[in-house]
Design a protein around this motif. Structure first.
Motif, short mmCIF file in Angstrom:
data_model
loop_
_atom_site.label_atom_id
_atom_site.label_comp_id
_atom_site.label_asym_id
_atom_site.label_seq_id
_atom_site.Cartn_x
_atom_site.Cartn_y
_atom_site.Cartn_z
N PHE A 157 0.82 -1.21 0.00
CA PHE A 157 0.00 0.00 0.00
C PHE A 157 0.86 1.26 0.00
CE2 PHE A 157 -2.74 3.26 1.69
CZ PHE A 157 -3.90 3.06 0.95
N VAL A 203 -0.34 6.40 7.08
CA VAL A 203 -1.13 6.36 8.30
C VAL A 203 -2.45 5.63 8.07
CG1 VAL A 203 -2.27 7.75 10.05
CG2 VAL A 203 -0.06 8.45 9.18
N VAL A 204 -3.07 5.85 6.91
CA VAL A 204 -4.32 5.14 6.59
C VAL A 204 -4.08 3.64 6.60
CG1 VAL A 204 -6.05 4.72 4.81
CG2 VAL A 204 -5.23 7.03 5.20
N SER A 205 -3.02 3.22 5.93
CA SER A 205 -2.74 1.79 5.83
C SER A 205 -2.39 1.19 7.20
CB SER A 205 -1.60 1.59 4.84
OG SER A 205 -0.97 0.37 5.04
N LEU A 211 1.64 1.43 -4.08
CA LEU A 211 0.51 2.32 -4.38
C LEU A 211 0.78 3.75 -3.93
CD1 LEU A 211 -2.58 0.11 -3.54
CD2 LEU A 211 -1.48 0.49 -5.73
N ARG A 212 1.85 3.94 -3.15
CA ARG A 212 2.20 5.27 -2.64
C ARG A 212 1.03 5.91 -1.91
NH1 ARG A 212 4.70 5.21 -7.70
NH2 ARG A 212 3.21 6.59 -8.70
#
Lengths: 381, 291
Positions: B77, B86-88, B81-82
């Motif tokens: 991720f 923090v989301v991942s 996917l760059r």
């Protein structure tokens, strides 16, 4: 990656239409529901029967519907608590701690005023209820504001601070309600004292007034972000802090503000969960479960992509699903934690949909000059 | 006294493994805030495997594998996917929290195997931890691979220009970080406290994450910090050993968390940053786009 004459690449999506945003949200939720089929494999009933059990309890059973509404209000407050800081690019994962702080503050009002018994109310019940609501919001806001202030002034990582506060508040609640703590109930050990009936939140057809607060807040929040200068500043700061600073937006005031507001919403969630839901009216021994449940607020804010009104149907759905899953768990002899597993699955499909939201797979024809075969014969001359 | 110290160092080991993995991660420029999730999943996988097969090695293998796979997922991720790291990371944490609660619920309770032998009360894993600290330090500061890792975390464009594959280095580091987080979780459920309970970590992973920031990305300082927090943690569990009858035991449980906040504040002050804080990898948390 190259396939024949075509090249397959991941490209950032330039602009995302509203329809596409809704579509990714729906797909993420449906995919999580499909994946949850695996959870039901060990059930007594067929797959269809399991889903029917979940949905019929949550949305078609009179008792279930009321429970769904109660829980949806709680989840909505948690959603806003996460959503407001998120619009400014900050992560408030301190929902459980702020919920607990709100609950402790709400119960502190009758405790301090010695109004634990209905006969000894010092003030009018309406006024006391108002005080409890205000105390809960203020306590949540203070806890959130503390993390916001540290973030704003010193760039202290807000995820770490709010997470530490979650643990601190978790144990403080245990201290307050267990083993002779100040808020311990008179009869049952390990629970808080029960609120006298006049101080419980007034109900209209079984729905407490907090429902109106939750729905009103959804509209106000979306108006704030869409139509006001403050909302614009928050969004600008969230999307590009450096540019916002050049534009004259003060990061300190904004970070503090969004965390104060977010914390206040979580405090209200704490007020709602423990003083407005019939059958609870106290801080129960399993209060930690409400803290875990608050994380549904994170996922519904993320899937709603920052829209408070958009989060309303999502929160209602998640409320129903988590309750229905608990019900199905008992009825179909499933292992404990179907509602937790659903939370995890939703997070997984959200991340996947987030990737699709940001990127698209692009097929491009490779320009023919690149593909031209290397000359096999020496050019003439 | 020795018992308490030995037990404390056992706790330190849990912090140490996880934080060491995260340190390697962050040195290459990838932030994984979902450390706790990796530990939960690794620990649960190790516990279930060890209980069903009766074999500790298989349990550890399962824990390390799951940790490594989740690390790779975070890598996919955040590197390929760059995406927002923090989301991942948060996603992995909530995913693990939710799924392990369900998967492990049937195994709630003690492990039921003979305890892993200790050296006069001291967990052998602590010695493994010290060895890993030395190895990590040597790797990061004394080898060319370490130089590549550090440059990927400081200035990935320059690293790429000098012939280093930033993508490969970062993938290597997130996987190693994940494996160590899995080891940390497995050590918790198989050795430190072999009783499975839902969300058994309750913040250990986040304290480990904070320890990486305290360590100024230096393995030896990390060892000192982890040891200190292990002692503090153990004392907060049994405060009667030091101050019998003072305050409720629940209040003591808040201490390790409450101390973390002022330390985070101190290391974030401008004074500390200008004087000591230069070690923070420059490109930490920033995705790298080639070209």
């Amino acid at each position: 990656m190259r396939l024949g004459r075509y090249e397959l690449t991941l490209e950032p999506r330039p602009a995302v239409s509203a329809v596409y945003t809704v579509l990714t949200a729906v797909v993420a939720i449906l995919l999580a529901l499909a994946l949850s089929s695996f959870l039901f494999l060990s059930a007594d009933a067929s797959l269809l029967g399991a889903y029917r059990a979940v949905f019929s309890y949550a949305f078609f059973n009179p008792r279930g519907i009321l429970a769904t509404v109660q829980r949806a209000i709680y989840l909505l407050f948690c959603t806003y608590a996460f959503l407001v800081p998120l619009r400014a690019g900050l992560w408030n994962i301190g929902l459980p701690g702020q919920v607990f702080a709100g609950a402790l503050a709400a119960f502190a009002v009758p405790f301090v005023l010695r109004a634990q018994e209905a006969q000894t109310l010092a003030l009018a019940p309406g006024l006391l209820i108002l005080l409890m609501v205000a105390a809960a919001a203020a306590a949540g806001a203070m806890l959130g504001g503390f993390a916001g202030l540290l973030r704003a002034r010193l760039q202290v990582n807000e995820i770490l601070v709010t997470m530490m506060l979650n643990s601190i508040l978790f144990w403080l609640v245990a201290y307050m309600i267990k083993e002779g703590g100040p808020f311990m109930g008179a009869t049952a050990e390990g629970e808080g004292f029960t609120l006298p009936a006049p101080l419980t939140a007034p109900l209209l057809r079984g729905v407490p007034f907090t429902a109106a607060l939750a729905l009103g807040a959804a509209v106000l929040l979306d108006l704030l972000f869409a139509k006001t200068a403050l909302g614009y500043r928050i969004r600008a700061f969230g999307e590009n802090p450096a540019a916002a600073r050049y534009g004259g937006i003060s990061p300190v005031a904004l970070s503090l503000l969004v965390f104060l507001l977010g914390g206040a919403f979580a405090g209200l969630a704490g007020y709602h969960a423990f003083t407005a839901v019939p059958g609870v009216y106290k801080i129960p021994g399993n209060y930690g479960f409400y803290g875990d449940l608050a994380f549904y607020g994170i996922i519904s804010a993320l899937i709603a992509r920052g829209s408070a009104v958009g989060a309303v149907p999502i929160a209602v759905l998640f409320a129903g699903l988590s309750l229905g899953a608990r019900f199905a768990q008992g009825a179909l002899h499933l292992p404990f934690g179907v509602d937790y597993a659903l939370l995890g699955l939703l997070m997984m499909t959200f991340i996947a949909s987030h990737a699709l939201y940001q990127f698209r797979l692009a097929w491009r024809r490779v320009p023919s000059e690149v593909l031209q075969p290397a000359p096999t014969e020496l050019p003439e001359g | 006294m020795w018992d308490l110290l030995a037990r404390s160092l056992g706790a330190s080991t849990i912090f140490l493994f996880a934080a060491l993995g995260e340190l390697v991660n962050q040195r290459s420029g990838v932030l994984n805030v979902g450390l706790e999730g990796l530990m939960l999943f690794g620990g649960t996988a190790a516990f279930i495997t060890a209980q069903t097969t009766g074999s500790y090695p298989l349990g550890f293998l399962a824990g390390l594998t799951i940790g490594g796979l989740l690390g790779l997922a975070h890598g996919f991720f955040s590197i390929t996917l760059r995406g927002d790291q923090v989301v991942s990371g948060m996603g992995l944490w909530i995913l693990s929290f939710g799924l392990t609660t369900y998967l492990g619920s049937a195994y709630t309770g003690p492990l039921g195997l003979a305890r892993i032998p200790s050296l006069m009360g001291l967990s052998p894993f602590f010695l493994v931890g010290v060895a890993l600290v030395a190895i990590t330090w040597l790797l990061i500061f004394r080898t060319s691979l370490g130089l590549a890792i550090r440059s990927a975390g400081e200035n990935p464009a320059a690293a790429e220009a000098s012939g280093i594959s930033v993508v490969a280095i970062r993938y290597l580091c997130v996987t190693v970080g994940g494996v160590l987080a899995g080891l940390s979780g497995a050590t918790y459920t198989l050795s430190y406290n072999p009783v499975w309970n839902y969300n058994f970590l309750m913040g250990w992973g986040f304290v480990s994450l904070a320890l990486v920031f305290f360590s100024m990305w230096n393995p030896w300082i990390l060892l000192a910090g982890a040891s200190l927090f292990g002692i503090m943690w153990q004392l907060s569990l049994s405060p009667e050993l030091v101050l019998p009858g003072v305050l409720s035991r629940y209040v003591w449980r808040t201490v390790p968390f409450a101390i973390t906040i002022p330390i985070l504040v101190v290391i974030s002050t401008p004074w500390f940053r200008t004087r000591w804080g230069l070690a923070k990898p420059e490109a930490l948390g920033r995705p790298y786009a080639k070209g």
